[in-house]
Design an enzyme around this catalytic site. Structure first.
Site, PDB file in Angstrom:
ATOM      1  N   GLY A   1       0.660  -1.207  -0.169  1.00 25.80           N
ATOM      2  CA  GLY A   1       0.216  -0.121   0.333  1.00 25.80           C
ATOM      3  C   GLY A   1       1.371   1.197  -0.390  1.00 25.80           C
ATOM      4  O   GLY A   1       2.088   0.967   0.153  1.00 25.80           O
TER       5      GLY A   1
ATOM      6  N   HIS B   1       1.073   3.003   2.653  1.00 23.73           N
ATOM      7  CA  HIS B   1       2.177   3.444   3.857  1.00 23.73           C
ATOM      8  C   HIS B   1       2.725   2.506   4.367  1.00 23.73           C
ATOM      9  O   HIS B   1       3.238   2.457   5.496  1.00 23.73           O
ATOM     10  CB  HIS B   1       1.488   3.913   4.793  1.00 23.73           C
TER      11      HIS B   1
ATOM     12  N   VAL C   1       2.582  -5.506   2.708  1.00 29.31           N
ATOM     13  CA  VAL C   1       1.877  -6.768   3.960  1.00 29.31           C
ATOM     14  C   VAL C   1       2.157  -7.655   3.273  1.00 29.31           C
ATOM     15  O   VAL C   1       1.739  -8.224   1.867  1.00 29.31           O
ATOM     16  CB  VAL C   1       0.216  -6.429   3.243  1.00 29.31           C
TER      17      VAL C   1
ATOM     18  N   ASP D   1     -12.758   5.372   3.124  1.00 36.09           N
ATOM     19  CA  ASP D   1     -12.583   5.279   1.831  1.00 36.09           C
ATOM     20  C   ASP D   1     -13.744   3.375   1.853  1.00 36.09           C
ATOM     21  O   ASP D   1     -12.090   2.658   1.557  1.00 36.09           O
ATOM     22  CB  ASP D   1     -10.430   4.878   2.509  1.00 36.09           C
TER      23      ASP D   1
HETATM   24  N1  LIG Z   1      -5.598  -9.284   6.474  1.00 35.01           N
HETATM   25  C1  LIG Z   1      -5.368  -9.378   5.364  1.00 35.01           C
HETATM   26  N2  LIG Z   1      -5.243 -10.280   4.043  1.00 35.01           N
HETATM   27  C2  LIG Z   1      -4.951 -10.444   3.063  1.00 35.01           C
HETATM   28  N3  LIG Z   1      -4.587  -9.910   2.416  1.00 35.01           N
HETATM   29  C3  LIG Z   1      -4.285  -8.179   2.552  1.00 35.01           C
HETATM   30  C4  LIG Z   1      -4.530  -8.075   4.181  1.00 35.01           C
HETATM   31  N4  LIG Z   1      -4.556  -6.654   4.480  1.00 35.01           N
HETATM   32  C5  LIG Z   1      -3.950  -5.935   3.155  1.00 35.01           C
HETATM   33  N5  LIG Z   1      -3.908  -7.146   2.318  1.00 35.01           N
HETATM   34  C6  LIG Z   1      -3.940  -6.931   0.787  1.00 35.01           C
HETATM   35  O1  LIG Z   1      -2.973  -6.225   0.670  1.00 35.01           O
HETATM   36  C7  LIG Z   1      -2.970  -5.039   0.110  1.00 35.01           C
HETATM   37  C8  LIG Z   1      -1.906  -3.567   0.910  1.00 35.01           C
HETATM   38  O2  LIG Z   1      -2.892  -3.551   2.102  1.00 35.01           O
HETATM   39  P1  LIG Z   1      -2.834  -2.317   2.530  1.00 35.01           P
HETATM   40  O3  LIG Z   1      -4.167  -2.171   3.249  1.00 35.01           O
HETATM   41  O4  LIG Z   1      -1.535  -1.690   3.459  1.00 35.01           O
HETATM   42  O5  LIG Z   1      -2.844  -0.908   1.301  1.00 35.01           O
HETATM   43  P2  LIG Z   1      -3.391   0.243   0.529  1.00 35.01           P
HETATM   44  O6  LIG Z   1      -4.961  -1.185   1.219  1.00 35.01           O
HETATM   45  O7  LIG Z   1      -3.613   0.023  -0.705  1.00 35.01           O
HETATM   46  O8  LIG Z   1      -3.873   1.412   1.406  1.00 35.01           O
HETATM   47  P3  LIG Z   1      -3.295   2.494   1.405  1.00 35.01           P
HETATM   48  O9  LIG Z   1      -2.094   2.232   0.512  1.00 35.01           O
HETATM   49  O10 LIG Z   1      -4.200   3.001   1.472  1.00 35.01           O
HETATM   50  O11 LIG Z   1      -1.941   2.583   3.128  1.00 35.01           O
HETATM   51  C9  LIG Z   1      -4.009  -5.165  -0.023  1.00 35.01           C
HETATM   52  O12 LIG Z   1      -4.817  -4.042  -1.734  1.00 35.01           O
HETATM   53  C10 LIG Z   1      -4.683  -5.875  -0.080  1.00 35.01           C
HETATM   54  O13 LIG Z   1      -4.924  -6.663  -1.321  1.00 35.01           O
END
Ligand SMILES: Nc1ncnc2c1ncn2[C@@H]1O[C@H](COP(=O)(O)OP(=O)(O)OP(=O)(O)O)[C@@H](O)[C@H]1O
Length: 376
Positions: free
Chosen positions: A14, A16, A19, A156
């Site tokens: 993401g 920030h 994962v 969001d």
């Molecule tokens: N609990 C989870 N289990 C499996 N995959 C996850 C989980 N949480 C996040 N992800 C995957 O990791 C990716 C990154 O998640 P994250 O929340 O850090 O970033 P984001 O959704 O792009 O948000 P941001 O950029 O606003 O922080 C997501 O696209 C999602 O597919």
């Protein structure tokens, strides 16, 4: 290894942090998701320091929110919000590994192995069947209702922030990176006395409602009240002064999530967003959201159920097309105070699902609740 967690592959990245899929060696190698975030982001922190200009010079009594950088403040807010949530349709935060001497914070969450919802193909055709959309919509409505009851505005809601469980039976709301917790909204929802705030004292530093005035989220999903007039109207310099002086600041409430839920439902049904500027400019997008109506395609879902148009006639009122368009109408009402509330969504559109209607008990092919099957 990070503590007892064995790291496997990266599942996402993401703005920030990253994962990772990991296994809990103290719990039979149970899978979990580990979000790794850097405590500081020099560029973001500097930008926010300049923007925020502290009113009081730093002292021994500088509040914690000023003493830590903006990035860490955001992460702590996200963690504080997630800690409050225990619900089958909200991703669960299991543990936080936060060693003050280390540059990273590790958030251990339940692993949602089904990944993001795939809702359109390369030609922007919807890929989900109506019954799949109905289930996703029900899960998100329940999760969102719980968040609002807790005083949390997600800010969001969009398909990318809804993840499938590994068995693809359940959808959960994720990504609380820009969410807001308002103790006042929580009290309004549960009707309790503010003097009983003890339980939340440690989180009070994150409950500054003025943070709501900053725009956050994803433009295509912004509610009209999130967009200030000066972002899409052209003013002469005189009228700009008059307009900004006379414009009351629009209140940001949980209604912005309900609008975004409507946009999300539209995406799932039609494979495209409701407001799509031909010139791809944000300026035009904001004008469309604030002033224009959305249209519907002739059919919805990959099973191509008829919609009967943007203003379907009463004679179709028992059809899933009519019901879906009426539901979208109520979710995407431009006036926040007129917008439907989630309890009404449940009563008026999801009632049969809540009563656990069985396939042998009548017409269950109806998209969003009561009514009879599609006409031939
Ligand atoms: N609990 C989870 N289990 C499996 N995959 C996850 C989980 N949480 C996040 N992800 C995957 O990791 C990716 C990154 O998640 P994250 O929340 O850090 O970033 P984001 O959704 O792009 O948000 P941001 O950029 O606003 O922080 C997501 O696209 C999602 O597919």
């Amino acid at each position: 290894m990070i503590n007892q967690y064995r790291i496997r592959g990266q599942v996402g990245k993401g703005q920030h942090g990253e994962v990772w899929l990991c296994e809990d060696t103290r719990d039979n190698d149970k899978q979990a998701a580990m979000k790794v975030v850097k405590r500081t982001n020099p560029r973001l922190d500097k930008m926010n320091r300049l923007r925020r200009k502290p009113l009081i010079p730093p002292s021994n009594h500088t509040p914690l929110t000023e003493a830590i950088g903006e990035t860490e403040r955001q992460i702590r807010k996200e963690i504080a919000i997630m800690k409050k949530c225990r619900h089958p349709h909200i991703v669960k935060l299991l543990e936080v590994i936060d060693d003050k001497l280390k540059s990273k914070i590790y958030m251990i969450m339940e692993y949602l192995g089904g990944g993001e919802i795939r809702w359109k193909d390369e030609y922007s055709n919807p890929t989900l069947r109506i019954d799949q959309t109905r289930r996703i919509f029900r899960d998100v409505t329940l999760g969102l209702e719980y968040l609002h009851y807790q005083g949390i505005i997600h800010r969001d809601i969009k398909p990318a922030n809804l993840l499938w469980s590994s068995d693809r039976q359940t959808v959960k709301i994720t990504d609380f990176g820009v969410s807001h917790f308002s103790y006042a909204q929580h009290l309004a929802a549960v009707g309790k006395d503010i003097s009983k705030a003890k339980k939340y004292e440690e989180d009070m530093i994150f409950m500054d409602d003025s943070a709501l005035s900053k725009t956050a989220g994803t433009p295509s999903f912004y509610a009209p009240e999130v967009i200030s007039d000066d972002r899409y109207k052209t003013f002469s310099s005189d009228s700009l002064i008059n307009a900004t002086q006379s414009m009351p600041r629009r209140q940001i409430t949980k209604a912005i999530d309900i609008w975004a839920l409507g946009v999300t439902l539209y995406c799932l049904l039609f494979g495209r967003v409701p407001f799509d500027p031909p010139d791809q400019s944000e300026f035009t997008l904001y004008r469309l959201i604030c002033e224009d109506d959305w249209g519907v395609l002739d059919t919805m879902g990959s099973d191509r159920a008829p919609t009967y148009g943007r203003k379907p006639r009463k004679m179709y009122k028992d059809t899933e097309g009519y019901t879906a368009v009426k539901l979208l109408d109520r979710l995407m009402d431009k006036v926040p105070s007129e917008r439907i509330e989630l309890d009404q969504v449940k009563v008026r559109f999801l009632n049969r699902l809540f009563l656990g209607c069985r396939s042998d008990s009548g017409p269950t092919s109806v998209a969003f609740g009561m009514g009879s099957p599609r006409p031939p």
